[in-house]
Design a protein around this motif. Structure first.
Motif, PDB file in Angstrom:
ATOM      1  N   ARG A  91       0.355   4.252  -2.521  1.00 60.01           N
ATOM      2  CA  ARG A  91      -0.157   3.785  -3.813  1.00 60.01           C
ATOM      3  C   ARG A  91      -1.401   4.608  -4.173  1.00 60.01           C
ATOM      4  O   ARG A  91      -2.279   4.836  -3.314  1.00 60.01           O
ATOM      5  CB  ARG A  91      -0.493   2.303  -3.662  1.00 60.01           C
ATOM      6  N   PRO A  92      -1.509   5.081  -5.416  1.00 60.50           N
ATOM      7  CA  PRO A  92      -2.614   5.976  -5.775  1.00 60.50           C
ATOM      8  C   PRO A  92      -4.003   5.486  -5.373  1.00 60.50           C
ATOM      9  O   PRO A  92      -4.808   6.259  -4.857  1.00 60.50           O
ATOM     10  CB  PRO A  92      -2.471   6.113  -7.290  1.00 60.50           C
ATOM     11  N   LEU A 125       0.806  -1.224   0.000  1.00 67.07           N
ATOM     12  CA  LEU A 125       0.000   0.000   0.000  1.00 67.07           C
ATOM     13  C   LEU A 125       0.833   1.265   0.000  1.00 67.07           C
ATOM     14  O   LEU A 125       0.371   2.310  -0.462  1.00 67.07           O
ATOM     15  CB  LEU A 125      -0.916   0.018   1.224  1.00 67.07           C
ATOM     16  N   GLY A 126       2.033   1.192   0.567  1.00 68.07           N
ATOM     17  CA  GLY A 126       2.870   2.379   0.667  1.00 68.07           C
ATOM     18  C   GLY A 126       4.305   1.997   0.947  1.00 68.07           C
ATOM     19  O   GLY A 126       4.600   0.871   1.352  1.00 68.07           O
ATOM     20  N   ARG A 181      -0.255  20.165  -0.098  1.00 69.39           N
ATOM     21  CA  ARG A 181      -0.936  20.444   1.176  1.00 69.39           C
ATOM     22  C   ARG A 181      -1.249  19.170   1.953  1.00 69.39           C
ATOM     23  O   ARG A 181      -1.225  19.155   3.173  1.00 69.39           O
ATOM     24  CB  ARG A 181      -2.213  21.259   0.937  1.00 69.39           C
ATOM     25  N   ALA A 182      -1.568  18.077   1.254  1.00 71.62           N
ATOM     26  CA  ALA A 182      -1.874  16.820   1.947  1.00 71.62           C
ATOM     27  C   ALA A 182      -0.655  16.330   2.719  1.00 71.62           C
ATOM     28  O   ALA A 182      -0.768  15.895   3.870  1.00 71.62           O
ATOM     29  CB  ALA A 182      -2.356  15.767   0.957  1.00 71.62           C
ATOM     30  N   ARG A 197      -6.971   7.892   2.613  1.00 72.03           N
ATOM     31  CA  ARG A 197      -7.497   7.024   3.672  1.00 72.03           C
ATOM     32  C   ARG A 197      -6.702   7.148   4.973  1.00 72.03           C
ATOM     33  O   ARG A 197      -6.890   6.366   5.895  1.00 72.03           O
ATOM     34  CB  ARG A 197      -7.456   5.570   3.213  1.00 72.03           C
ATOM     35  N   GLY A 198      -5.782   8.107   5.027  1.00 68.52           N
ATOM     36  CA  GLY A 198      -4.984   8.288   6.240  1.00 68.52           C
ATOM     37  C   GLY A 198      -3.778   7.366   6.333  1.00 68.52           C
ATOM     38  O   GLY A 198      -3.083   7.365   7.352  1.00 68.52           O
ATOM     39  N   LEU A 199      -3.505   6.594   5.290  1.00 70.48           N
ATOM     40  CA  LEU A 199      -2.389   5.648   5.342  1.00 70.48           C
ATOM     41  C   LEU A 199      -1.036   6.344   5.345  1.00 70.48           C
ATOM     42  O   LEU A 199      -0.082   5.840   5.951  1.00 70.48           O
ATOM     43  CB  LEU A 199      -2.476   4.656   4.179  1.00 70.48           C
TER      44      LEU A 199
END
Length: 162
Positions: free
Chosen positions: A91-92, A66-67, A128-129, A97-99
């Motif tokens: 991963r896009p 996932l990351g 910004r995220a 989802r906060g991961l």
């Protein structure tokens, strides 16, 4: 090795997007060789000029990657200026989802386990995220620098010992 297919799918999902952290750019056609290269970085072997030892972590769920995060064991002048201790990417299909915040928190814990008390985490001002994720994990904006090589303004955050 069990995540080879998921890793390849992750890279394909990224498409032309810039890959974070930097080990995502390693040639993965020979997957065992790529894993050996990641291990070399973790042990400080065969590092290119200007690089420092770093450990790569994978955030997984079941058989899915996932990351990815990367923790530099220490900083040289170049990466202290722009780069920092931690780089990460999600991963896009799993973003929003906060991961990223989970992965950053886990990577900060690994940095603390290595004895790092002041952790540098940098991101582009336009992202910004990422900035919200860094602040949510204790990051305090230290400074901003003009980017180079296609980067805009880079915000440099510090996460200090609690």
């Amino acid at each position: 090795m069990a995540f080879e297919a998921s890793y390849r799918d992750y890279v394909a999902e990224l498409g032309d997007e810039e890959r974070y952290p930097f080990p995502m750019d390693f040639d993965h056609r020979d997957f065992p060789a790529m894993l050996a290269r990641i291990n070399d970085f973790a042990t400080g072997k065969n590092l290119p000029a200007g690089y420092v030892p770093s450990t790569t972590y994978w955030l997984v769920q079941g058989n899915s990657l996932l990351g990815v995060s990367n923790l530099r064991h220490y900083l040289n002048d170049r990466i202290r200026h722009m780069g920092g201790h931690i780089g990460l990417g999600i991963r896009p299909g799993y973003r929003g989802r906060g991961l990223g915040s989970v992965l950053l928190r886990l990577t900060i814990a690994q940095a603390r386990a290595r004895g790092l008390e002041e952790i540098h985490v940098h991101c582009e001002q336009a992202n910004r995220a990422s900035a919200r994720m860094i602040v949510a994990n204790g990051g305090v904006l230290d400074s901003e620098v003009a980017g180079s090589g296609g980067y805009g303004v880079v915000q440099r955050y510090l996460v200090t010992a609690p």
